[in-house]
Design a protein around this motif. Structure first.
Motif, PDB file in Angstrom:
ATOM      1  N   ASP A  32      19.582   3.331  -2.395  1.00 62.97           N
ATOM      2  CA  ASP A  32      19.482   4.263  -3.789  1.00 62.97           C
ATOM      3  C   ASP A  32      18.124   4.048  -4.295  1.00 62.97           C
ATOM      4  O   ASP A  32      17.986   3.942  -5.689  1.00 62.97           O
ATOM      5  CB  ASP A  32      20.624   3.700  -4.481  1.00 62.97           C
ATOM      6  CG  ASP A  32      20.998   4.655  -5.540  1.00 62.97           C
ATOM      7  OD1 ASP A  32      20.635   5.783  -5.487  1.00 62.97           O
ATOM      8  OD2 ASP A  32      21.432   4.013  -6.606  1.00 62.97           O
ATOM      9  N   TYR A  33      17.116   4.081  -3.604  1.00 61.87           N
ATOM     10  CA  TYR A  33      15.783   3.702  -4.241  1.00 61.87           C
ATOM     11  C   TYR A  33      14.914   5.162  -4.196  1.00 61.87           C
ATOM     12  O   TYR A  33      13.661   5.085  -4.472  1.00 61.87           O
ATOM     13  CB  TYR A  33      14.997   2.829  -3.573  1.00 61.87           C
ATOM     14  CG  TYR A  33      15.353   1.408  -3.992  1.00 61.87           C
ATOM     15  CD1 TYR A  33      14.840   1.142  -5.441  1.00 61.87           C
ATOM     16  CD2 TYR A  33      15.972   0.176  -3.261  1.00 61.87           C
ATOM     17  CE1 TYR A  33      15.173  -0.038  -6.179  1.00 61.87           C
ATOM     18  CE2 TYR A  33      16.052  -1.034  -3.986  1.00 61.87           C
ATOM     19  CZ  TYR A  33      15.925  -1.089  -5.392  1.00 61.87           C
ATOM     20  OH  TYR A  33      16.187  -2.378  -5.896  1.00 61.87           O
ATOM     21  N   ASP A  34      15.580   6.062  -3.913  1.00 57.81           N
ATOM     22  CA  ASP A  34      14.875   7.412  -3.731  1.00 57.81           C
ATOM     23  C   ASP A  34      14.948   8.067  -4.986  1.00 57.81           C
ATOM     24  O   ASP A  34      15.740   9.028  -5.125  1.00 57.81           O
ATOM     25  CB  ASP A  34      15.179   8.447  -2.621  1.00 57.81           C
ATOM     26  CG  ASP A  34      16.985   8.779  -2.555  1.00 57.81           C
ATOM     27  OD1 ASP A  34      17.258   7.806  -3.105  1.00 57.81           O
ATOM     28  OD2 ASP A  34      17.105   9.649  -2.165  1.00 57.81           O
ATOM     29  N   ARG A  35      14.059   7.505  -6.013  1.00 60.71           N
ATOM     30  CA  ARG A  35      14.316   8.144  -7.660  1.00 60.71           C
ATOM     31  C   ARG A  35      12.893   8.772  -7.778  1.00 60.71           C
ATOM     32  O   ARG A  35      11.786   8.617  -7.287  1.00 60.71           O
ATOM     33  CB  ARG A  35      14.599   6.985  -8.150  1.00 60.71           C
ATOM     34  CG  ARG A  35      15.932   6.205  -8.181  1.00 60.71           C
ATOM     35  CD  ARG A  35      16.117   4.963  -8.823  1.00 60.71           C
ATOM     36  NE  ARG A  35      16.928   4.033  -8.236  1.00 60.71           N
ATOM     37  CZ  ARG A  35      16.938   2.919  -8.586  1.00 60.71           C
ATOM     38  NH1 ARG A  35      15.983   2.261  -9.132  1.00 60.71           N
ATOM     39  NH2 ARG A  35      17.738   2.137  -7.704  1.00 60.71           N
ATOM     40  N   ASN A  36      13.088   9.550  -9.014  1.00 60.89           N
ATOM     41  CA  ASN A  36      11.690  10.352  -9.357  1.00 60.89           C
ATOM     42  C   ASN A  36      11.136   9.359 -10.517  1.00 60.89           C
ATOM     43  O   ASN A  36      10.030   9.321 -10.516  1.00 60.89           O
ATOM     44  CB  ASN A  36      12.312  11.468 -10.398  1.00 60.89           C
ATOM     45  CG  ASN A  36      12.773  12.674  -9.630  1.00 60.89           C
ATOM     46  OD1 ASN A  36      12.212  12.867  -8.307  1.00 60.89           O
ATOM     47  ND2 ASN A  36      13.489  13.325 -10.066  1.00 60.89           N
ATOM     48  N   TYR A  37      11.937   8.393 -11.074  1.00 62.92           N
ATOM     49  CA  TYR A  37      11.290   7.310 -11.894  1.00 62.92           C
ATOM     50  C   TYR A  37      11.509   5.734 -11.353  1.00 62.92           C
ATOM     51  O   TYR A  37      12.662   5.602 -11.190  1.00 62.92           O
ATOM     52  CB  TYR A  37      11.653   7.349 -13.487  1.00 62.92           C
ATOM     53  CG  TYR A  37      11.537   8.843 -13.930  1.00 62.92           C
ATOM     54  CD1 TYR A  37      10.181   9.006 -14.451  1.00 62.92           C
ATOM     55  CD2 TYR A  37      12.338   9.738 -13.826  1.00 62.92           C
ATOM     56  CE1 TYR A  37       9.793  10.448 -14.760  1.00 62.92           C
ATOM     57  CE2 TYR A  37      12.025  11.026 -14.281  1.00 62.92           C
ATOM     58  CZ  TYR A  37      10.805  11.185 -14.890  1.00 62.92           C
ATOM     59  OH  TYR A  37      10.853  12.679 -15.380  1.00 62.92           O
ATOM     60  N   GLY A  38      10.743   4.857 -10.969  1.00 59.36           N
ATOM     61  CA  GLY A  38      10.776   3.903 -10.228  1.00 59.36           C
ATOM     62  C   GLY A  38      11.230   4.193  -8.943  1.00 59.36           C
ATOM     63  O   GLY A  38      10.609   4.950  -8.419  1.00 59.36           O
TER      64      GLY A  38
END
Length: 379
Positions: free
Chosen positions: A78-84
């Motif tokens: 769950d680390y595919d983010r736009n922020y962070g």
């Protein structure tokens, strides 16, 4: 809701792990398969996402291809983010030339710009080569409660293994009074787990100062932590009492895998409240024939079992042929044990074939056997 504490994690994943011998000849230690379906780095990554840490940088260096392939864009955690989210931080070159990481502290120093952009209050330093489950929020709460500049997660290790760890001496309030980095004669068995919570301004200043020291090895255990202690910074230990294993040797790797077969093992990868995530493969289910006997075993997808398997861990696509017997062993993906072969206490690497009627080890054997394309190494 994501963690409101401004914590950035930096995960050191560039180590070779030379004591694992042929296991790390082609891949970095954090990418070594573990527990039937995971890789070693999955545990630190899962702890970070379960602790709601928003930003994590992964520092790679030694033969990173398989590690990068496994991590991808971080979607499995769950680390595919736009922020962070997750960032791979590899060594780079500049106008002055190549900048290989020279030590654990230097690896963080070379990525100060990344941390400055995030602007954290705290930086959590992690190692990508340990097996454990930990809520890093508990470490942070203790760090803040004690008014610490640096808090180190520690746990007691067997006395006979203490000399291969950083040993920390403390007072009655858990305040650190002395470091012994891998002492020949340890004063106690309280070992650093390689997990550090820093106030970012403190760490930032220490890294810059260390970078100017030509005599420094640019290492946390040897330079940064003793230096801060000598300069009077408040530093405490946080005692961890869960399962933790440094799989730094073939024997400890073998033991940690077989620990998963113990129903009372506190690691408990079946706990849905603290899942260990990994990158999945699209494989068919495993098959167990009518004549097979399987007892106390972890069997991953696409395995085919026609013989006997007891107290063992089988990664994906392993084949145990008819009449073959496997005891107390760890078989990495695509390995094959041919007809009537017998295997005890072994770690069999990816794609290795144990030939028909071959015998490795014996009952009640005290040795562990690492089997690769280079032959059999006895531990």
């Amino acid at each position: 809701m994501r963690n409101k504490n401004k914590v950035a994690a930096m995960l050191l994943a560039g180590g070779q792990g030379s004591r694992l011998k042929a296991m790390t000849r082609d891949i970095a230690k954090p990418a070594v398969p573990f527990g039937g379906k995971y890789r070693i780095i999955d545990f630190a990554l899962s702890n970070a996402t379960n602790s709601d840490i928003r930003d994590i940088g992964i520092l790679t260096q030694y033969k990173p291809y398989y590690l990068h392939e496994h991590i991808g864009i971080g979607s499995s955690w769950d680390y595919d983010r736009n922020y962070g989210g997750l960032r791979i931080l590899s060594p780079y070159s500049t106008e002055a030339g190549g900048r290989w990481y020279e030590g654990t502290a230097n690896a963080i120093y070379e990525n100060i710009d990344y941390l400055d952009k995030i602007g954290p209050e705290y930086v959590l330093i992690l190692s990508g080569d340990h097996i454990y489950k930990m809520d890093y929020n508990k470490l942070l709460s203790y760090h803040k409660q004690m008014g610490s500049d640096v808090t180190i997660a520690v746990m007691e290790v067997p006395w006979e293994e203490a000399s291969r760890f950083g040993i920390i001496n403390i007072d009655e309030e858990n305040k650190i009074v002395e470091f012994d980095e891998k002492p020949e004669v340890p004063k106690n068995n309280l070992a650093s787990m390689g997990i550090y919570m820093f106030n970012w301004p403190t760490l930032r200043a220490a890294l810059i100062s260390d970078s100017k020291d030509e005599n420094s090895k640019h290492d946390f255990g040897m330079n940064i932590l003793p230096g801060l202690l000598n300069n009077g910074h408040p530093m405490y230990v946080w005692k961890f009492d869960g399962y933790w294993k440094d799989v730094g040797t073939v024997k400890s790797y073998w033991e940690a895998n077989l620990d998963l077969l113990d129903p009372n093992n506190s690691l408990n990868v079946y706990d849905k409240s603290w899942r260990i995530y990994t990158r999945g493969k699209n494989l068919p289910p495993h098959y167990v024939s009518n004549n097979a006997i399987v007892k106390s075993a972890l069997v991953n997808e696409a395995c085919e079992i026609y013989g006997n398997v007891e107290n063992s861990v089988l990664f994906s696509s392993v084949i145990i042929e008819e009449g073959a017997k496997v005891y107390n062993s760890v078989l990495l993906p695509n390995s094959i044990v041919r007809k009537n072969a017998v295997v005890y206490n072994s770690v069999i690497l990816d794609g290795i074939v144990i030939e028909e009627d071959e015998v490795i080890g014996k009952e009640n054997d005290e040795h562990v056997y690492l089997i690769s394309d280079q032959g059999i190494n006895v531990e």
